[in-house]
Design an enzyme around this catalytic site. Structure first.
Site, PDB file in Angstrom:
ATOM      1  N   HIS A 125       0.834  -1.203   0.000  1.00 29.49           N
ATOM      2  CA  HIS A 125       0.000   0.000   0.000  1.00 29.49           C
ATOM      3  C   HIS A 125       0.870   1.256   0.000  1.00 29.49           C
ATOM      4  CE1 HIS A 125      -2.680   2.961   2.186  1.00 29.49           C
ATOM      5  NE2 HIS A 125      -3.448   2.581   1.193  1.00 29.49           N
ATOM      6  N   GLU A 173       1.170  -0.764  -5.175  1.00 32.65           N
ATOM      7  CA  GLU A 173       0.091   0.177  -5.487  1.00 32.65           C
ATOM      8  C   GLU A 173       0.598   1.542  -5.971  1.00 32.65           C
ATOM      9  OE1 GLU A 173      -1.971   2.228  -2.416  1.00 32.65           O
ATOM     10  OE2 GLU A 173      -3.898   2.031  -3.415  1.00 32.65           O
ATOM     11  N   ASP A 178      -1.331   5.295  -6.470  1.00 34.18           N
ATOM     12  CA  ASP A 178      -2.458   6.236  -6.534  1.00 34.18           C
ATOM     13  C   ASP A 178      -2.080   7.291  -7.569  1.00 34.18           C
ATOM     14  OD1 ASP A 178      -4.083   5.166  -4.374  1.00 34.18           O
ATOM     15  OD2 ASP A 178      -2.578   5.958  -2.996  1.00 34.18           O
ATOM     16  N   HIS A 222      -1.001  10.150  -3.306  1.00 39.89           N
ATOM     17  CA  HIS A 222      -2.287   9.690  -2.773  1.00 39.89           C
ATOM     18  C   HIS A 222      -3.423  10.678  -2.954  1.00 39.89           C
ATOM     19  CE1 HIS A 222      -5.325   8.975   0.420  1.00 39.89           C
ATOM     20  NE2 HIS A 222      -5.246   7.765  -0.096  1.00 39.89           N
ATOM     21  N   GLU A 239      -4.483   3.137  -9.051  1.00 42.65           N
ATOM     22  CA  GLU A 239      -5.820   3.649  -8.695  1.00 42.65           C
ATOM     23  C   GLU A 239      -6.079   4.979  -9.385  1.00 42.65           C
ATOM     24  OE1 GLU A 239      -6.737   4.151  -4.481  1.00 42.65           O
ATOM     25  OE2 GLU A 239      -8.476   5.386  -4.991  1.00 42.65           O
TER      26      GLU A 239
HETATM   27  O1  G3P Z   1      -6.827   1.689  -2.841  1.00 45.67           O
HETATM   28  C1  G3P Z   1      -6.921   0.890  -1.702  1.00 45.67           C
HETATM   29  C2  G3P Z   1      -6.648   1.779  -0.580  1.00 45.67           C
HETATM   30  O2  G3P Z   1      -5.438   2.401  -0.865  1.00 45.67           O
HETATM   31  C3  G3P Z   1      -7.771   2.764  -0.503  1.00 45.67           C
HETATM   32  O3  G3P Z   1      -7.485   3.737   0.329  1.00 45.67           O
HETATM   33  O4  G3P Z   1      -7.291   6.124   0.535  1.00 45.67           O
HETATM   34  O5  G3P Z   1      -5.273   4.684   0.815  1.00 45.67           O
HETATM   35  O6  G3P Z   1      -6.236   5.089  -1.434  1.00 45.67           O
HETATM   36  P1  G3P Z   1      -6.518   4.961   0.020  1.00 45.67           P
HETATM   37 CA    CA Z   2      -5.204   3.636  -2.987  1.00 45.20          CA
END
Ligand code: G3P
Ligand code: CA
Length: 326
Positions: free
Chosen positions: A33, A60, A62, A75, A166
């Site tokens: 994450h 991940e 973002d 993020h 994402e």
């Molecule tokens: O995308 C999964 C998780 O990362 C969702 O929460 O706010 O950390 O992007 P966030």
């Molecule tokens: Ca995310």
């Protein structure tokens, strides 16, 4: 015995399809994450390289657009809680007092120092025991730069670690006259991520946008619908018409503890009935909330609730936990 069965099924899939890389979904997956974000500032290339070395399954990203339409790995649509933008560009804040990624060119963004997340009002680091704020020399980077890092590390270490991008705030981007999704899909295609066989999972909180990605833009990627509100748990049948997986907040899986044992909502069972994989967020050993220990969190969600993977800031701990279970 169970692990031998999983390996045999995996080998069978590969032998049926000898020329195709299969996305790793026949086992529970570990998603780094924002990278190995418990140990290095989130979404820095250093945190991604560390996650890669921890043998995660996916890393991940973002994504938010710069002024000149480069997808930046960050993020939020804001810059002021992970960079020194307020010092370097003090006159570029909007009337709400925030500094927006979309107001800066890629070259301008590259001049900023990225750091551990902090509260932009108080300047205080969010996770006190993590990498010290303002130490080191970290920069923001593009999706292209991160894919090149992951693919190059895959080559040099003989691994096949995937990406898990994402699409952040598509409605905001549209209001700003930009189409984040189409730009991201083009970059992914340029780097060979086109279908469910490629090692990429695309996620979004906005259901309308994720459905558009499948139906209108005809993407064949593995799609995960992120959810955060209780009403969204009633829309699984609709999600299953276009998505392959569900990314819930982990609390949506928990019901209550009875005699020291967690009871669960029917979210995971219903998603599985519809053929959706379930990847909850976010497993944090330094922010346990409902659990007495990280071990309890991993056992409860990954094993007892039977989810299919986990977004975690502590990829090494989850990789280690799963290695010892199977
Ligand atoms: O995308 C999964 C998780 O990362 C969702 O929460 O706010 O950390 O992007 P966030
Ligand atoms: Ca995310």
């Amino acid at each position: 015995m169970k692990s031998i069965l999983v390996i045999l099924i995996g080998l069978l899939c590969v032998s049926c399809n000898p020329n195709k890389k299969e996305i790793i979904l026949n086992k529970k997956i570990v998603i780094a994450h924002r990278g190995a974000s418990a140990y290095l500032p989130e979404h820095t290339l250093a945190s991604k390289a560390m996650a890669h070395a921890m043998n995660v399954d996916f890393i991940e990203q973002d994504l938010v657009l710069s002024k000149d339409n480069i997808p930046i790995v960050i993020h939020d649509i804001y810059l002021d809680d992970v960079t020194d933008v307020a010092v370097k560009f003090s006159n570029r804040k909007r009337t709400d007092g925030r500094y927006y990624v979309i107001d800066f060119t890629f070259n301008e963004l590259k001049t900023l120092q990225a750091t551990e997340r902090f509260d932009s009002k108080t300047g205080k680091q969010v996770y006190q025991n993590r990498f010290p704020i303002w130490k080191g020399n970290f920069k923001l980077h593009s999706l292209q730069e991160e894919i090149e890092l992951v693919q190059s590390l895959n080559k040099s270490t003989h691994k096949n670690i995937g990406i898990y991008p994402e699409i952040k705030q598509p409605v905001f981007h549209k209001k700003e006259g930009k189409n984040l999704t189409e730009i991201v899909l083009k970059v992914l295609a340029d780097y060979g991520y086109n279908t469910k066989k490629d090692n990429c999972i695309l996620q979004c909180f906005d259901a309308e946008e994720l459905e558009r990605i499948r139906v209108e833009l005809k993407s064949e990627l593995f799609l995960v619908q992120l959810i955060e509100n209780s009403e969204e748990t009633n829309k699984l049948e609709y999600f299953a018409t276009y998505a392959d997986g569900l990314g819930p907040w982990y609390k949506q899986i928990l019901d209550k503890k009875v005699n020291g044992k967690w009871q669960f909502t029917n979210l995971v069972a219903e998603a599985h009935k519809l053929g959706l994989k379930v990847h909850p967020y976010t497993f944090r050993a330094d922010d346990l909330n409902d659990f007495l220990s990280f071990e309890e969190m991993m056992q409860t969600l990954l094993i007892d609730a039977n989810v299919d993977g986990a977004f975690t800031d502590f990829p090494d701990l989850v990789v280690h936990f799963l290695e010892n279970k199977y």
